[in-house]
Structures are given as C-alpha cells and as structure tokens.
Design a protein around this motif. Structure first.
Motif, PDB file in Angstrom:
ATOM      1  N   THR A   1      43.878  12.051  44.995  1.00 18.25           N
ATOM      2  CA  THR A   1      43.916  12.791  43.734  1.00 18.25           C
ATOM      3  C   THR A   1      43.520  11.877  42.585  1.00 18.25           C
ATOM      4  OG1 THR A   1      45.390  13.921  42.162  1.00 18.25           O
ATOM      5  CG2 THR A   1      46.413  12.262  43.556  1.00 18.25           C
TER       6      THR A   1
ATOM      7  N   PHE B   1      44.788  12.562  39.692  1.00 24.27           N
ATOM      8  CA  PHE B   1      45.849  12.822  38.719  1.00 24.27           C
ATOM      9  C   PHE B   1      46.883  11.702  38.629  1.00 24.27           C
ATOM     10  CE2 PHE B   1      44.761  17.491  39.352  1.00 24.27           C
ATOM     11  CZ  PHE B   1      44.114  17.589  38.131  1.00 24.27           C
ATOM     12  N   LEU B   2      46.849  10.755  39.585  1.00 25.00           N
ATOM     13  CA  LEU B   2      47.760   9.619  39.476  1.00 25.00           C
ATOM     14  C   LEU B   2      47.124   8.555  38.595  1.00 25.00           C
ATOM     15  CD1 LEU B   2      48.939   9.431  43.205  1.00 25.00           C
ATOM     16  CD2 LEU B   2      50.219  10.308  41.241  1.00 25.00           C
TER      17      LEU B   2
ATOM     18  N   ILE C   1      56.066  11.785  40.271  1.00 23.46           N
ATOM     19  CA  ILE C   1      56.110  12.546  41.531  1.00 23.46           C
ATOM     20  C   ILE C   1      54.722  12.633  42.150  1.00 23.46           C
ATOM     21  CG2 ILE C   1      55.859  14.782  40.352  1.00 23.46           C
ATOM     22  CD1 ILE C   1      57.658  15.975  42.583  1.00 23.46           C
TER      23      ILE C   1
ATOM     24  N   TYR D   1      50.762  18.253  52.477  1.00 21.19           N
ATOM     25  CA  TYR D   1      52.114  18.811  52.341  1.00 21.19           C
ATOM     26  C   TYR D   1      52.284  19.630  51.051  1.00 21.19           C
ATOM     27  CZ  TYR D   1      53.709  15.818  56.182  1.00 21.19           C
ATOM     28  OH  TYR D   1      53.891  15.218  57.403  1.00 21.19           O
TER      29      TYR D   1
ATOM     30  N   ALA E   1      52.021  22.619  48.154  1.00 19.83           N
ATOM     31  CA  ALA E   1      52.205  24.076  48.112  1.00 19.83           C
ATOM     32  C   ALA E   1      53.151  24.569  49.210  1.00 19.83           C
ATOM     33  CB  ALA E   1      50.855  24.795  48.182  1.00 19.83           C
TER      34      ALA E   1
ATOM     35  N   ILE F   1      57.838  21.369  48.476  1.00 18.37           N
ATOM     36  CA  ILE F   1      58.406  20.017  48.497  1.00 18.37           C
ATOM     37  C   ILE F   1      58.505  19.439  47.081  1.00 18.37           C
ATOM     38  CG2 ILE F   1      58.043  17.640  49.315  1.00 18.37           C
ATOM     39  CD1 ILE F   1      56.719  18.901  51.836  1.00 18.37           C
TER      40      ILE F   1
ATOM     41  N   ASN G   1      45.914  19.085  34.591  1.00 15.57           N
ATOM     42  CA  ASN G   1      46.668  19.171  35.857  1.00 15.57           C
ATOM     43  C   ASN G   1      47.537  20.429  35.811  1.00 15.57           C
ATOM     44  OD1 ASN G   1      47.982  18.725  38.242  1.00 15.57           O
ATOM     45  ND2 ASN G   1      48.692  16.662  37.752  1.00 15.57           N
TER      46      ASN G   1
ATOM     47  N   VAL H   1      48.573  22.721  37.929  1.00 13.58           N
ATOM     48  CA  VAL H   1      49.673  22.927  38.885  1.00 13.58           C
ATOM     49  C   VAL H   1      50.904  22.162  38.419  1.00 13.58           C
ATOM     50  CG1 VAL H   1      50.463  22.413  41.234  1.00 13.58           C
ATOM     51  CG2 VAL H   1      48.201  23.415  40.881  1.00 13.58           C
TER      52      VAL H   1
ATOM     53  N   TYR I   1      56.326  21.764  35.919  1.00 12.56           N
ATOM     54  CA  TYR I   1      57.282  21.137  34.998  1.00 12.56           C
ATOM     55  C   TYR I   1      57.838  22.184  34.023  1.00 12.56           C
ATOM     56  CZ  TYR I   1      55.130  16.792  36.685  1.00 12.56           C
ATOM     57  OH  TYR I   1      54.656  15.775  37.471  1.00 12.56           O
TER      58      TYR I   1
HETATM   59  C1  LIG Z   1      52.138  18.398  41.395  1.00 12.28           C
HETATM   60  C2  LIG Z   1      52.672  18.251  42.818  1.00 12.28           C
HETATM   61  C3  LIG Z   1      53.700  17.144  42.865  1.00 12.28           C
HETATM   62  C4  LIG Z   1      53.324  19.573  43.251  1.00 12.28           C
HETATM   63  O1  LIG Z   1      53.883  19.391  44.539  1.00 12.28           O
HETATM   64  P1  LIG Z   1      53.939  20.566  45.610  1.00 12.28           P
HETATM   65  O2  LIG Z   1      54.762  20.115  46.752  1.00 12.28           O
HETATM   66  O3  LIG Z   1      52.600  21.061  45.904  1.00 12.28           O
HETATM   67  O4  LIG Z   1      54.758  21.651  44.775  1.00 12.28           O
HETATM   68  P2  LIG Z   1      55.349  23.039  45.302  1.00 12.28           P
HETATM   69  O5  LIG Z   1      54.920  23.292  46.714  1.00 12.28           O
HETATM   70  O6  LIG Z   1      56.786  23.041  44.995  1.00 12.28           O
HETATM   71  O7  LIG Z   1      54.559  24.052  44.402  1.00 12.28           O
HETATM   72  C5  LIG Z   1      54.820  24.214  43.044  1.00 12.28           C
HETATM   73  C6  LIG Z   1      53.932  25.307  42.515  1.00 12.28           C
HETATM   74  O8  LIG Z   1      52.583  24.841  42.467  1.00 12.28           O
HETATM   75  C7  LIG Z   1      51.737  25.694  43.209  1.00 12.28           C
HETATM   76  N1  LIG Z   1      50.730  24.880  43.865  1.00 12.28           N
HETATM   77  C8  LIG Z   1      50.926  23.754  44.571  1.00 12.28           C
HETATM   78  N2  LIG Z   1      49.758  23.255  44.982  1.00 12.28           N
HETATM   79  C9  LIG Z   1      48.813  24.088  44.516  1.00 12.28           C
HETATM   80  C10 LIG Z   1      47.408  24.094  44.587  1.00 12.28           C
HETATM   81  N3  LIG Z   1      46.729  23.144  45.237  1.00 12.28           N
HETATM   82  N4  LIG Z   1      46.745  25.106  43.972  1.00 12.28           N
HETATM   83  C11 LIG Z   1      47.402  26.057  43.302  1.00 12.28           C
HETATM   84  N5  LIG Z   1      48.749  26.105  43.199  1.00 12.28           N
HETATM   85  C12 LIG Z   1      49.439  25.129  43.801  1.00 12.28           C
HETATM   86  C13 LIG Z   1      52.648  26.364  44.216  1.00 12.28           C
HETATM   87  O9  LIG Z   1      52.127  27.576  44.665  1.00 12.28           O
HETATM   88  C14 LIG Z   1      53.902  26.537  43.393  1.00 12.28           C
HETATM   89  O10 LIG Z   1      53.814  27.628  42.535  1.00 12.28           O
HETATM   90  P3  LIG Z   1      54.856  28.829  42.645  1.00 12.28           P
HETATM   91  O11 LIG Z   1      56.205  28.211  42.576  1.00 12.28           O
HETATM   92  O12 LIG Z   1      54.512  29.671  41.466  1.00 12.28           O
HETATM   93  O13 LIG Z   1      54.583  29.436  43.969  1.00 12.28           O
HETATM   94  C15 LIG Z   1      51.525  17.975  43.823  1.00 12.28           C
HETATM   95  O14 LIG Z   1      50.538  18.955  43.657  1.00 12.28           O
HETATM   96  C16 LIG Z   1      50.890  16.614  43.671  1.00 12.28           C
HETATM   97  O15 LIG Z   1      51.415  15.610  44.152  1.00 12.28           O
HETATM   98  N6  LIG Z   1      49.710  16.539  43.030  1.00 12.28           N
HETATM   99  C17 LIG Z   1      48.960  15.309  42.930  1.00 12.28           C
HETATM  100  C18 LIG Z   1      49.665  14.236  42.131  1.00 12.28           C
HETATM  101  C19 LIG Z   1      50.145  14.757  40.818  1.00 12.28           C
HETATM  102  O16 LIG Z   1      49.460  15.530  40.160  1.00 12.28           O
HETATM  103  N7  LIG Z   1      51.333  14.317  40.444  1.00 12.28           N
HETATM  104  C20 LIG Z   1      51.889  14.657  39.179  1.00 12.28           C
HETATM  105  C21 LIG Z   1      51.304  13.728  38.188  1.00 12.28           C
HETATM  106  S1  LIG Z   1      52.019  14.039  36.608  1.00 12.28           S
END
Ligand SMILES: CC(C)(COP(=O)(O)OP(=O)(O)OC[C@H]1O[C@@H](n2cnc3c(N)ncnc32)[C@H](O)[C@@H]1OP(=O)(O)O)[C@@H](O)C(=O)NCCC(=O)NCCS
Length: 172
Positions: free
Chosen positions: A31, A33-34, A94, A100, A102, A105, A134, A136, A141
C-alpha cells in the motif's frame, strides 16, 4: 470451501519481533498509504524487541497483533509519550495485510485500541493522521467517532504527485 477465519487478538511477546518487522516491511510494499515503503520499516529485530519491552512498560501504549494461526494479519498500535503535558494523547497506527482486508479485522483492532485507551486511566485523546484520499480508512475512523481536525498540505510525495494529510482526533 473456504474455512471461516479465526483471528486471535493479543499483545506481542519478544519472540514475535522478527515476524513484526517482516510484516511491516512486507505491507509497506502493498500500500502507498503507510508512511514507509517496502523494506523501509525503521526498526530491525533488536529494535523491535526494545520497542515491545518499552511498550509493555508504558501504561498508555499498546500493540495489538491480529493473528491467523502463526501469521500476522494486522497490527494496531497506540503510542503515548511520557511527558506530563502530553501523555494523555495516544497516537494510533493500524495496518491489515491486503489478503485479510474487508473481513472486520481493522474494525476489531480499533475497537480494542479504543477500549484500552478508555481503561488505562491516562488517555483522553486519540490522534492519528491519514492521507485524505484514503477513503476506506477515513470512513472507518469516522465510524468510531474520529473527527477531521485539520488538513496538512503536500505532506506526501509519490512519483511527482503531492498528497494531503488529515489529522483526526477522538476525545474520550
Ligand atoms: C484501513 C484498514 C486498516 C482497514 O482494515 P480492514 O481490516 O480492511 O477493515 P474492516 O474489514 O474492519 O473494514 C472496515 C470498512 O472498510 C471497508 N473496506 C475495507 N477494505 C475495503 C476496500 N478495499 N474497498 C472498499 N471498502 C473496504 C469494509 O467494507 C468496512 O466497511 P463497512 O463496515 O461499512 O462494511 C486497511 O484497509 C489497511 O490496512 N489499509 C492499508 C494501510 C492503511 O491505510 N492504514 C491506515 C493508515 S492511516
């Protein structure tokens, strides 16, 4: 048939240090985004061991690993300083590995981090920053009550393109 995931959420032990470093170095390449790229995670195994120990000693800091068996699926952290004027503020980080994502987690990690902050008797504010694009993460948050407090311009530069950062905060 795909079997249901059984994720265990726990704090790290010293033996997890290498796995944590490898995980961060790997997801850094998954990603943009980190704040770090692939293999750019700033700690080696020894440094990570020290971090695990100092985090355990710091009552307002924590690391939570989401484990799928022996494999790290995601990591969440709250880092707080020791200074009297600022230790009430925890910085949240995070990341969940792509395969893993969506699956709930990330939400569970954030829920546990907030619970920890509410229960430690010190933290009254959680802060984080995230790229404005970002979507998602920003939505996730906001669902937990974080509010956008400000926007920092051009903080990230990727292939000649600048990106802004939101500073987000949650008062407990
Ligand atoms: C942001 C992040 C931590 C979310 O983790 P995750 O395990 O996917 O989160 P969840 O499964 O609990 O999903 C949370 C919501 O995001 C949505 N979502 C997760 N991945 C998605 C994707 N690729 N596209 C669209 N929606 C997505 C889920 O559907 C869920 O929405 P809902 O509750 O309305 O159904 C993860 O996407 C991630 O690590 N991203 C890359 C690193 C990053 O961006 N870190 C944060 C930096 S500030």
């Amino acid at each position: 048939m795909e079997s249901a995931l059984s994720i265990v959420y726990r704090e790290p032990e010293l033996e997890d240090a290498k796995k944590i470093v490898d995980f961060y170095n790997f997801v850094g390449g998954e990603t943009t985004f980190l704040s770090f790229e692939k293999d750019e995670y700033p700690m080696d195994e020894a440094g990570q061991k020290e971090d695990i120990l100092s985090t355990k000693e710091q009552p307002a800091s924590i690391m939570i690993l989401a484990m799928d068996g022996d494999e790290i699926a995601g990591i969440g952290t709250i880092h707080s300083g020791n200074k009297i004027k600022a230790r009430h503020q925890g910085e949240l980080g995070i990341v969940v590995a792509k395969k893993y994502q969506a699956k709930g987690i990330g939400s569970e990690i954030i829920r546990q981090l907030i619970d920890f902050c509410k229960g430690n008797g010190i933290t009254t504010r959680i802060q984080l920053d995230t790229r404005c694009d970002n979507e998602v993460a920003v939505k996730l948050y906001e669902r937990f009550g974080f509010k956008i407090e400000g926007q920092l311009k051009n903080t990230t530069l990727i292939n000649g393109e600048y990106f802004d950062l939101y500073v987000m905060g949650l008062m407990l």
